[in-house]
Every structure is written in structure tokens, then in C-alpha cells.
Write a protein that holds these residues in place. Structure first.
Motif, PDB file in Angstrom:
ATOM      1  N   PRO A 183       0.812  -1.228   0.000  1.00 23.00           N
ATOM      2  CA  PRO A 183       0.000   0.000   0.000  1.00 23.00           C
ATOM      3  C   PRO A 183       0.840   1.270   0.000  1.00 23.00           C
ATOM      4  O   PRO A 183       0.484   2.248  -0.668  1.00 23.00           O
ATOM      5  CB  PRO A 183      -0.834  -0.141   1.285  1.00 23.00           C
ATOM      6  CG  PRO A 183      -0.979  -1.611   1.473  1.00 23.00           C
ATOM      7  CD  PRO A 183       0.334  -2.190   1.030  1.00 23.00           C
ATOM      8  N   LYS A 184       1.971   1.256   0.709  1.00 20.79           N
ATOM      9  CA  LYS A 184       2.845   2.430   0.696  1.00 20.79           C
ATOM     10  C   LYS A 184       3.620   2.524  -0.617  1.00 20.79           C
ATOM     11  O   LYS A 184       3.765   3.612  -1.186  1.00 20.79           O
ATOM     12  CB  LYS A 184       3.812   2.378   1.878  1.00 20.79           C
ATOM     13  CG  LYS A 184       3.135   2.599   3.219  1.00 20.79           C
ATOM     14  CD  LYS A 184       4.146   2.651   4.352  1.00 20.79           C
ATOM     15  CE  LYS A 184       3.437   2.949   5.679  1.00 20.79           C
ATOM     16  NZ  LYS A 184       4.395   2.992   6.823  1.00 20.79           N
ATOM     17  N   LEU A 185       4.134   1.390  -1.098  1.00 17.51           N
ATOM     18  CA  LEU A 185       4.891   1.412  -2.345  1.00 17.51           C
ATOM     19  C   LEU A 185       4.038   1.895  -3.502  1.00 17.51           C
ATOM     20  O   LEU A 185       4.519   2.610  -4.392  1.00 17.51           O
ATOM     21  CB  LEU A 185       5.449   0.017  -2.654  1.00 17.51           C
ATOM     22  CG  LEU A 185       6.445  -0.584  -1.663  1.00 17.51           C
ATOM     23  CD1 LEU A 185       6.944  -1.933  -2.168  1.00 17.51           C
ATOM     24  CD2 LEU A 185       7.614   0.367  -1.407  1.00 17.51           C
ATOM     25  N   MET A 186       2.762   1.525  -3.493  1.00 19.35           N
ATOM     26  CA  MET A 186       1.864   1.947  -4.575  1.00 19.35           C
ATOM     27  C   MET A 186       1.629   3.454  -4.553  1.00 19.35           C
ATOM     28  O   MET A 186       1.249   4.044  -5.557  1.00 19.35           O
ATOM     29  CB  MET A 186       0.539   1.200  -4.472  1.00 19.35           C
ATOM     30  CG  MET A 186       0.648  -0.307  -4.704  1.00 19.35           C
ATOM     31  SD  MET A 186       1.192  -0.762  -6.363  1.00 19.35           S
ATOM     32  CE  MET A 186      -0.303  -0.487  -7.296  1.00 19.35           C
ATOM     33  N   LYS A 187       1.875   4.087  -3.418  1.00 21.39           N
ATOM     34  CA  LYS A 187       1.764   5.548  -3.315  1.00 21.39           C
ATOM     35  C   LYS A 187       3.110   6.237  -3.536  1.00 21.39           C
ATOM     36  O   LYS A 187       3.214   7.459  -3.412  1.00 21.39           O
ATOM     37  CB  LYS A 187       1.232   5.929  -1.930  1.00 21.39           C
ATOM     38  CG  LYS A 187      -0.173   5.437  -1.635  1.00 21.39           C
ATOM     39  CD  LYS A 187      -0.548   5.772  -0.197  1.00 21.39           C
ATOM     40  CE  LYS A 187      -1.915   5.196   0.162  1.00 21.39           C
ATOM     41  NZ  LYS A 187      -2.251   5.453   1.592  1.00 21.39           N
ATOM     42  N   GLY A 188       4.141   5.431  -3.818  1.00 18.42           N
ATOM     43  CA  GLY A 188       5.463   6.007  -3.999  1.00 18.42           C
ATOM     44  C   GLY A 188       6.200   6.246  -2.708  1.00 18.42           C
ATOM     45  O   GLY A 188       7.244   6.911  -2.690  1.00 18.42           O
ATOM     46  N   GLU A 189       5.696   5.687  -1.604  1.00 22.11           N
ATOM     47  CA  GLU A 189       6.339   5.844  -0.301  1.00 22.11           C
ATOM     48  C   GLU A 189       7.183   4.602   0.004  1.00 22.11           C
ATOM     49  O   GLU A 189       6.692   3.478  -0.095  1.00 22.11           O
ATOM     50  CB  GLU A 189       5.284   6.021   0.795  1.00 22.11           C
ATOM     51  CG  GLU A 189       4.381   7.233   0.578  1.00 22.11           C
ATOM     52  CD  GLU A 189       3.230   7.259   1.570  1.00 22.11           C
ATOM     53  OE1 GLU A 189       3.206   6.411   2.484  1.00 22.11           O
ATOM     54  OE2 GLU A 189       2.353   8.132   1.426  1.00 22.11           O
ATOM     55  N   ILE A 190       8.431   4.820   0.382  1.00 27.21           N
ATOM     56  CA  ILE A 190       9.345   3.702   0.638  1.00 27.21           C
ATOM     57  C   ILE A 190       9.886   3.817   2.061  1.00 27.21           C
ATOM     58  O   ILE A 190      10.787   4.619   2.328  1.00 27.21           O
ATOM     59  CB  ILE A 190      10.504   3.698  -0.372  1.00 27.21           C
ATOM     60  CG1 ILE A 190       9.955   3.690  -1.802  1.00 27.21           C
ATOM     61  CG2 ILE A 190      11.410   2.487  -0.144  1.00 27.21           C
ATOM     62  CD1 ILE A 190      10.978   4.028  -2.845  1.00 27.21           C
ATOM     63  N   PRO A 191       9.336   3.025   2.995  1.00 29.97           N
ATOM     64  CA  PRO A 191       9.869   3.059   4.368  1.00 29.97           C
ATOM     65  C   PRO A 191      11.325   2.600   4.363  1.00 29.97           C
ATOM     66  O   PRO A 191      11.681   1.653   3.663  1.00 29.97           O
ATOM     67  CB  PRO A 191       8.980   2.060   5.127  1.00 29.97           C
ATOM     68  CG  PRO A 191       7.791   1.835   4.245  1.00 29.97           C
ATOM     69  CD  PRO A 191       8.256   2.049   2.849  1.00 29.97           C
ATOM     70  N   ARG A 192      12.162   3.226   5.156  1.00 30.23           N
ATOM     71  CA  ARG A 192      13.574   2.859   5.193  1.00 30.23           C
ATOM     72  C   ARG A 192      14.085   2.930   6.624  1.00 30.23           C
ATOM     73  O   ARG A 192      13.818   3.896   7.342  1.00 30.23           O
ATOM     74  CB  ARG A 192      14.413   3.790   4.307  1.00 30.23           C
ATOM     75  CG  ARG A 192      14.036   3.759   2.836  1.00 30.23           C
ATOM     76  CD  ARG A 192      14.785   4.821   2.045  1.00 30.23           C
ATOM     77  NE  ARG A 192      16.158   4.436   1.798  1.00 30.23           N
ATOM     78  CZ  ARG A 192      16.719   4.408   0.588  1.00 30.23           C
ATOM     79  NH1 ARG A 192      16.007   4.714  -0.480  1.00 30.23           N
ATOM     80  NH2 ARG A 192      17.973   4.075   0.440  1.00 30.23           N
ATOM     81  N   SER A 193      14.800   1.885   7.031  1.00 29.94           N
ATOM     82  CA  SER A 193      15.494   1.894   8.313  1.00 29.94           C
ATOM     83  C   SER A 193      16.900   1.359   8.081  1.00 29.94           C
ATOM     84  O   SER A 193      17.134   0.578   7.157  1.00 29.94           O
ATOM     85  CB  SER A 193      14.752   1.055   9.357  1.00 29.94           C
ATOM     86  OG  SER A 193      14.636  -0.291   8.923  1.00 29.94           O
ATOM     87  N   PRO A 194      17.865   1.742   8.923  1.00 27.46           N
ATOM     88  CA  PRO A 194      19.259   1.361   8.683  1.00 27.46           C
ATOM     89  C   PRO A 194      19.461  -0.156   8.722  1.00 27.46           C
ATOM     90  O   PRO A 194      18.838  -0.861   9.505  1.00 27.46           O
ATOM     91  CB  PRO A 194      20.011   2.042   9.829  1.00 27.46           C
ATOM     92  CG  PRO A 194      19.117   3.145  10.286  1.00 27.46           C
ATOM     93  CD  PRO A 194      17.723   2.656  10.082  1.00 27.46           C
ATOM     94  N   ASN A 195      20.332  -0.635   7.854  1.00 30.35           N
ATOM     95  CA  ASN A 195      20.746  -2.032   7.825  1.00 30.35           C
ATOM     96  C   ASN A 195      22.156  -2.078   8.415  1.00 30.35           C
ATOM     97  O   ASN A 195      23.149  -1.910   7.708  1.00 30.35           O
ATOM     98  CB  ASN A 195      20.730  -2.535   6.376  1.00 30.35           C
ATOM     99  CG  ASN A 195      21.006  -4.017   6.244  1.00 30.35           C
ATOM    100  OD1 ASN A 195      21.162  -4.722   7.236  1.00 30.35           O
ATOM    101  ND2 ASN A 195      21.072  -4.494   5.015  1.00 30.35           N
TER     102      ASN A 195
END
Length: 300
Positions: A183-195
Motif C-alpha cells: 500500500p505504501k509502495l503503490m503511493k510512492g512511499e518507501i519506508p527505510r530503516s538502517p541495515n
């Protein structure tokens, strides 16, 4: 950004590829092209076919050899996808291709990153006696499995489970990860946390020869090896009576004095580490003095 405009190029293979590609289709992602592998005639094909899924859904797909991947660059530039996805694709995707998507290039990895980066993560986790692993969607960079984490889901590893059992759980977790974040990717939103790479290690691929049993090792180590490479993987093996034996299943480690009959215990106490046939039962005497009863053996 309107979700109906999201386009993707997908590199996919195996069950993870099938499950995650289907999740993209179910969410309404427009798949412009799928790149997959030719099945290896020397490999036991026990998993789903990405090519078949593409045929059923009329999705354009191609089988491209490793050294031909860079030739895809002009075509990908022309497609101008929002995303590139990699789902259990076995070749490293060139950095030049990873730079093409407008939003991100994302890979599904079969571990809880940053742990077990690299090849065969499920097999390595079982081999090391882990009690948990999972599936992680992360941003792709030049260095494998090093980009930011988008989302991940953990699964348990039970002491009796083989790598195949765990792989099935990880495959389903991968599907849930995609479904949860789409649902977020389809809105162009990409959650990111450090690896945080300092909290894990990188592992290489495994070969059939890596299944050779060293009976000088502790019983739990050998037990974990047997379940880490049990069928449909090539299997753990040892030499016995001049032939090669595949050992696919064993008991948990047994203590000679308390877990075995006096007759069996007496014989094994006088034996050296290795495979032994006692009273029509197969036992592996291990380096720590404990014993595995071999419950599935096959001579080659």
C-alpha cells in the motif's frame, strides 16, 4: 502519486518469485517485464515456476544469462519503471540497472537482515542452529544485501525442522512482507530503516560437497547439518562399507548411557566416531561421545 501508475520490472525465480510476483499483480502493480532463470537440469526442481505464472497472466518475460544482463539497460531505460524488484533472483543485478527505476530497486532476502547476508541464508541459519529467521525487503545497492531495510517479518525455526520446512515458512513470510508494504509502495512511499552490517555476517554459496559429515564434530552440529541439507537439497553424506551414504534424517543427540539399550551402548562405547550398523539400526557416533540414530539412509 496515483497507484495505478506504478510500473515495475521484476527479476524473479523459485517460490519466492512466484508468491511475490503474484502479490504485485494482486495489488495492481503494472509489470512491464519479468526476467527469470532457465531451470538447471541438474537441480531438483521442487518449486513453482515464474515463467508459468507469466504465461498464465500474459506478462512479457525473458530468460537472460548472467553475462547478458547489461544488454537489458537500453530496454529498461525505455520502459522507465518506477520500481525494480528482485525476488530470489540468483544473479547479481548490475549497478547500472539498479539506477534505472524512478523510485527504488528492492530485493527480497531470506533472512532477518543484517544477519545471514549472501547466499543460501535459510540453509546457513539451520546449519548454525538458529531459532529464528525471516524475510526482509531491502533497497538494493552495489554491495549485496547492504541497503536500507524496507520491511521484514520473522519466522521461527523449530529444532526438528529441515531447511526445506523453514524455506516454506520464509517464502510465505516474503509474501506477507510484500503485501504489508505494498500500500505504501503503490503511493510512492518507501519506508527505510538502517541495515547495520556490524550486526551480521556474509555467507557464500553451498556446494554438495559441503554436506560431507565430519564425525569428529559434536552431535548437535552434525544433526543441524543433516537437517540443513536434507532433501530436496543434496543431503548430508558419509562413507560406510566402501560406499557413499546419504543421511536425510536423524534423531536428536542421544546419550549412550541413558538413551540406548545396554547391548547397543556396549558396542558403541568401544567404537570410533562414524556410522555404525548395530542391531539392524544405523547410529552415528560423534566427536563429543553422543550418538545420532539415523532414521533415513540411502546408499548411492
Amino acid at each position: 502519486m496515483n497507484q495505478v501508475n506504478q510500473h515495475a520490472v521484476v527479476f524473479a525465480y523459485h517460490d519466492v518469485g512466484v508468491y511475490c510476483l503474484q502479490a504485485l499483480l494482486d495489488a495492481g502493480m503494472h509489470i512491464d517485464l519479468v526476467i527469470t532463470h532457465e531451470d538447471d537440469p541438474n537441480e531438483n526442481i521442487w518449486f513453482g515456476s515464474v515463467a508459468k505464472l507469466c504465461q498464465e497472466n500474459h506478462i512479457p518475460y525473458e530468460i537472460v544469462e548472467r553475462d547478458q544482463l547489461l544488454k537489458l539497460l537500453p530496454r529498461l531505460i525505455a520502459l522507465s519503471p518506477d520500481y525494480i524488484f528482485s525476488f530470489y533472483y540468483r544473479f547479481m543485478i548490475p549497478v547500472e540497472l539498479l539506477k534505472v527505476p524512478k523510485l527504488a530497486a528492492l530485493n527480497m532476502h531470506g533472512s532477518l537482515l543484517p544477519k545471514y547476508r549472501g547466499r543460501a541464508p535459510v540453509n546457513w541459519a539451520v546449519l548454525h542452529g538458529e531459532v529464528e529467521t525471516g524475510a526482509t525487503l531491502h533497497v538494493m545497492e552495489a554491495k549485496p544485501d547492504a541497503g536500507d531495510i524496507v520491511d521484514q517479518i520473522a519466522v521461527s525455526i523449530e529444532i526438528h525442522e529441515t531447511a526445506h520446512d523453514v524455506f516454506n515458512k520464509v517464502s510465505n513470510a516474503a509474501k506477507r512482507v510484500i503485501e504489508r508494504v505494498l500500500p505504501k509502495l503503490m503511493k510512492g512511499e518507501i519506508p527505510r530503516s538502517p541495515n547495520d552490517l556490524s550486526r551480521g555476517n556474509y555467507y557464500g554459496g553451498r556446494k554438495p560437497e559441503d554436506g560431507r559429515i565430519d564425525w569428529s564434530q559434536p552431535a548437535i552440529t552434525i544433526y543441524n547439518l543433516i537437517r540443513a541439507v536434507a532433501p530436496p537439497y543434496p543431503g548430508a553424506f558419509t562413507e560406510f562399507q566402501g560406499r557413499v551414504w546419504i543421511l536425510s534424517k536423524s534423531s536428536l543427540p542421544l546419550i549412550i548411557e541413558t538413551d540406548l539399550s545396554p547391548q547397543v551402548a556396549q558396542i558403541l562405547k568401544k567404537s570410533t566416531p562414524g556410522l555404525h550398523l548395530v542391531d539392524n539400526r544405523y547410529f552415528g557416533l560423534c566427536g563429543d561421545g553422543k550418538v545420532l540414530e539415523l532414521l533415513s539412509v540411502e546408499v548411492q
